[in-house]
Design a protein around this motif. Structure first.
Motif: not given
Length: 514
Positions: A134-158
């Motif tokens: 849920d969104s609370l889990a997302f908020q708990k995870w957010l601090p871990s992205v510091k200094g990182k590049y985050v991929m937010i698009s779906a990968p393509q199957l083909t």
């Protein structure tokens, strides 16, 4: 009796003379278009020399100034007409290199209006947006992205487009792939929805948490083609990667190999910039306050150089003006062309023109717009104007049959409510028509993609379109009276009840400045 015969003979001679003069102009249009085409030169100057024309960019201003100068060389009066302001932005270099677990330069670019990297770029680990309960889990995870590049698009199957699968795959394997792809896309949508964020707010949440940047991939379902739009971030860069490189990074991150990239994306904010339309005209001699209009949007997205969206429409209308100035320099009505700014953000330039020149709307005989690609004109709708069949049919009859024989028509049709700039004029009651082109895989291969470049232009088709448009403009100028504006209000296909005619909408005159 003799006197009546004499009058009848005189009338026949007069009509024959008009027909002969008419045929001479039409023949001259065809000859000039075929023997002295300037389309390739115009395309090179606009697409290669100036480049993409993102609203608010230096290239957009260069394009406006170039068009005015070019019209001047043909003896055609032209000017730039300011109608608003936009956030100014200038694209710089984008260098993307994977530096772990091995080294490879990646194919991608920053999105329009993306913030820049720190000088020299930044190296960081690439992580995938994980699944959340849920969104609370997302908020708990957010601090871990510091200094990182985050991929937010779906990968393509083909990485193979459907047309490639249709050519080579078995029917069963193709169907199985589509089912699996649909399931993957649905799962990714659910993953992002559980963050509590949408496409715009998710990148902002990541940058506010200290991410080094955001990585997307908007594949256009054609080999090598990605759609390039705008960034939502305000502090860190957002980049779009090719399907192939995005997929590789995604798989490496998912398998725990902790890929790293070095990103150096440079760009520059240039403050508040004017937004303009370029207007050119050949003044009428008998009815100078009545107008026959040409229309094409001038701006583009900047993944490629805006060749088919809408470089081809732009050079088409410039070529038509050049031809008519040479072979029909004293038209009965004023021939006017509008090269509109900021169509891509909501028909803003044409809407501004309609709003700023209300006195002209009732005096526009017709308007012809071209936008959607490089192919020969294949469709023409009457846009709900009851008598459009009569006058458009007569005018098209003067165009060589080899150009018109495959054009599908729809009369009276329904009024366009959007999609391109003709709709701005239809809403104001102007008989405005879109010269709709054959696809040439426009929707997947070039529409708003990194592949929309000079080499995709089919010049023979654009040349035929120039002949068609020039003859139609000539015939509209020569028409004795203004054409009928009677309209048929479309019916709601569900209820069968009449709907309403589109109403004019105001433009956004301060884009990106809120």
């Amino acid at each position: 009796m003799k006197k009546i015969l004499l009058y009848g003979s005189a009338l026949m001679l007069l009509l024959a003379g008009r027909v002969q003069a008419q045929n001479e102009v039409i023949d001259a249009i065809i000859k000039e278009a075929n023997d002295n085409s300037q389309l390739e030169t115009l395309a090179h100057e606009l697409l290669d020399g100036i480049g993409p024309r993102l609203v608010g960019s230096p290239q957009m201003q260069k394009a406006h100034d170039w068009a005015v100068q070019q019209y001047g060389t043909w003896g055609i009066e032209a000017h730039n007409e300011k109608w608003g302001e936009w956030r100014g932005w200038e694209r710089g270099i984008t260098h993307i290199d994977m530096v772990a677990p091995w080294t490879r330069s990646l194919s991608g670019m920053q999105l329009a209006w993306s913030p820049a990297s720190p000088k020299g770029g930044v190296t960081g680990e690439v992580v995938v947006l994980p699944e959340f309960s849920d969104s609370l889990a997302f908020q708990k995870w957010l601090p871990s992205v510091k200094g990182k590049y985050v991929m937010i698009s779906a990968p393509q199957l083909t990485g193979r487009p459907d047309y490639n699968w249709e050519k080579w795959a078995t029917e069963s394997s193709f169907e199985a792939m589509k089912e699996e792809r649909t399931a993957l896309e649905r799962a990714w949508m659910e993953r992002t929805q559980k963050t509590g964020k949408n496409r715009s707010s998710l990148p902002v949440a990541l940058e506010n948490a200290g991410a080094a940047g955001v990585i997307t991939s908007y594949w256009s379902r054609a080999f090598g083609a990605n759609k390039i739009f705008s960034a939502a971030t305000k502090k860190v860069p957002t980049i779009d990667l090719s399907l192939e490189d995005y997929g590789m990074l995604f798989r490496l991150a998912e398998s725990g190999k902790k890929p790293q990239i070095h990103l150096n994306a440079q760009s520059k904010e240039t403050g508040v910039q004017p937004t303009q339309n370029t207007i050119a005209q050949i003044k009428g001699t008998e009815k100078p306050e009545e107008y026959v209009m040409l229309s094409a949007h001038f701006d583009s997205w900047d993944g490629g150089t805006g060749a088919t969206d809408n470089g081809t429409g732009t050079i088409l209308m410039m070529e038509v003006m050049r031809i008519l100035k040479k072979v029909y320099p004293n038209p009965k009505r004023t021939i006017l062309v509008g090269h509109w700014g900021s169509e891509e953000q909501g028909l803003n330039g044409s809407r501004a023109f309609v709003e700023d020149h209300p006195e002209m709307m009732e005096k526009i005989q017709v308007l012809f717009n071209q936008d959607n690609g490089t192919g020969r004109v294949a469709n023409l709708s009457g846009q709900g104007f009851v008598d459009s069949y009569e006058y458009l049919g007569r005018w098209m009859n003067k165009v060589p049959r080899e150009i018109t024989k495959d054009i599908e028509t729809s009369f009276p049709g329904n009024p366009g409510g959007g999609g391109s700039d003709y709709a701005s004029f239809v809403a104001a009651g102007v008989p405005a028509f879109n010269l709709s082109s054959l696809s040439w895989d426009y929707g997947t291969q070039t529409w708003h993609t990194n592949m929309d470049t000079y080499d995709k232009v089919v010049f023979e088709d654009v040349k035929n379109n120039a002949i068609l448009a020039a003859i139609m403009v000539y015939m509209a100028c020569e028409e004795e009276n203004l054409v009928s504006r009677e309209v048929r209000v479309p019916l709601d296909f569900r209820s069968g009840e009449p709907t309403s005619w589109p109403t004019p909408r105001s433009p956004n005159r301060k884009g990106g400045l809120d």
